[in-house]
Scaffold this active site. Structure first.
Site, mmCIF file in Angstrom:
data_model
loop_
_atom_site.group_PDB
_atom_site.id
_atom_site.type_symbol
_atom_site.label_atom_id
_atom_site.label_comp_id
_atom_site.label_asym_id
_atom_site.label_seq_id
_atom_site.Cartn_x
_atom_site.Cartn_y
_atom_site.Cartn_z
ATOM 1 N N CYS A 88 35.033 32.856 29.902
ATOM 2 C CA CYS A 88 33.969 32.474 28.971
ATOM 3 C C CYS A 88 33.248 33.692 28.396
ATOM 4 O O CYS A 88 32.518 34.380 29.108
ATOM 5 C CB CYS A 88 32.985 31.563 29.706
ATOM 6 N N ASP A 143 45.418 38.484 42.017
ATOM 7 C CA ASP A 143 45.563 39.943 41.884
ATOM 8 C C ASP A 143 45.091 40.748 43.112
ATOM 9 O O ASP A 143 45.467 41.904 43.269
ATOM 10 C CB ASP A 143 44.794 40.455 40.663
HETATM 11 O O1 F6P Z 1 43.951 37.620 36.978
HETATM 12 C C1 F6P Z 1 45.066 36.821 37.193
HETATM 13 C C2 F6P Z 1 46.093 37.061 36.116
HETATM 14 O O2 F6P Z 1 47.197 36.209 36.368
HETATM 15 C C3 F6P Z 1 46.559 38.493 35.938
HETATM 16 O O3 F6P Z 1 47.493 38.883 36.913
HETATM 17 C C4 F6P Z 1 47.105 38.455 34.538
HETATM 18 O O4 F6P Z 1 47.058 39.731 33.955
HETATM 19 C C5 F6P Z 1 46.170 37.522 33.837
HETATM 20 O O5 F6P Z 1 45.575 36.715 34.851
HETATM 21 C C6 F6P Z 1 46.817 36.620 32.823
HETATM 22 O O6 F6P Z 1 45.831 35.849 32.251
HETATM 23 P P1 F6P Z 1 46.088 34.604 31.300
HETATM 24 O O7 F6P Z 1 46.627 33.488 32.138
HETATM 25 O O8 F6P Z 1 44.741 34.291 30.756
HETATM 26 O O9 F6P Z 1 47.072 35.052 30.274
#
Ligand code: F6P
Length: 338
Positions: A88, A143
């Protein structure tokens, strides 16, 4: 009075009556187990738990509903988050934070528990100081990149998904004597990559915390091809090489494409049923968060320190985490020398 009732009576003296719970940032397996634990612990302590839908957006849009005992039945084993989540941007602005506070105040909500990452905690910390509302953070991200805790909810499940995927890739790698570049998530942290490499017998791992020389990488790959072996090379998405495809493109330019393939694991790493470790820790964290609020604590994160559930100052969670167990890298390389 029994010991349990004395403890309950002590907590009853707390001014907190209504608490809200939200999940924010990327979802991670185990979040639902944590939601269940927060709701059930709150009810045990005679608090009224509210769920905020779609992360901090739900606070601003007033999507806040009371959660009953049965609302969290049969969710512990599910991936994702039943509350929904979002990243957000509006919460960075005071005007929207004020709206969020109004919505909470209208329901007489005295405290907040937020399951998310360091971005969520930063927003929560500002919000807590601005409106004098107690806030507790629970680290939830695959992560494992939050400073002040050795573990975050979802890390273990994501690792299991990664190593199972690598097992599958190995079948083809071995049958065709190929080198596979496998890209894993982790944002700017190489923790997922490093741990997955150590546990899956990867030959190499490339991650943002360790600068590598492309020429050296090429030589290593050439050696592996010359030995006619199959190998797994894990590439963290945040690595300065730019991911598995970029590394593949570079190696292809060096005329090595024939024996190399790449695979980007993507969002399968974020889903699925949580493992035992994620279910257990999420449950411990949820209960601890509720008890911490009743003890009058605020602006802290629940986490794991030296293997035990502990609390940590929000401020510390904002600092950059250095990678845990970097020594695994030596081990990975030691075990794949030939
Ligand atoms: O923070 C978790 C995560 O999966 C990261 O490993 C990755 O860079 C990011 O989120 C991806 O985010 P989104 O699902 O918003 O593309």
């Amino acid at each position: 009075m029994s010991k349990t009732n004395i403890i309950k009576a002590f907590f009853m003296s707390s001014k907190i009556r209504n608490i809200a719970l939200l999940t924010s940032g990327g979802d991670s397996p185990g979040m639902n187990a944590c939601i269940r634990a927060v709701v059930r612990a709150a009810l045990y302590h005679d608090l009224v738990p509210y769920g905020v839908y779609d992360g901090l957006n739900g606070l601003i849009k007033n999507e806040i509903k009371e959660l009953k005992y049965k609302d969290v039945s049969n969710i512990l084993q599910m991936g994702g988050t039943i509350l929904g989540t979002a990243r957000c941007k509006e919460f960075h602005e005071k005007e929207f934070r004020a709206k969020a506070y109004e919505n909470l105040a209208a329901k007489n909500i005295d405290a907040l528990i937020a399951i998310g990452g360091d971005g969520t905690f930063m927003g929560m910390s500002i919000f807590s100081n601005e409106f004098d509302i107690p806030v507790i953070g629970i680290p939830g991200t695959i992560d494992n990149d939050i400073n002040g805790t050795e573990y975050t909810i979802g890390f273990d499940t994501a690792l299991n998904t990664i190593i199972n995927s690598i097992d599958n890739i190995r079948d083809t790698a071995a049958s065709h004597h190929r080198i596979f570049l496998v890209e894993v998530m982790g944002n700017n942290s190489g923790t997922l990559a490093l741990y997955a490499a150590a546990a899956s017998g990867a030959r190499e791992v490339f991650m943002p915390e360790k600068k590598e020389d492309l020429i050296e990488i090429k030589e290593k790959v050439k050696k592996a091809i010359a030995a006619n072996r199959s190998s797994i090379i894990i590439v963290s998405e945040g690595d300065e090489i730019g991911g598995a495809q970029q590394l593949y493109d570079y190696l292809a330019e060096q005329h090595l494409a024939d024996k190399i393939r790449f695979s980007v694991l993507g969002h399968i790493q974020r889903g699925g049923r949580p493992t035992f470790i994620d279910r257990l820790n999420a449950t411990l964290f949820g209960e601890k968060a509720v008890v911490s609020l009743l003890q009058g604590r605020s602006n802290i994160m629940i986490g794991i320190k030296e293997g035990k559930v502990a609390t940590e100052d929000f401020l510390l969670s904002q600092e950059k985490k250095s990678i845990q167990n970097m020594e695994y890298l030596k081990l990975i390389r030691k075990l794949s020398v030939y």
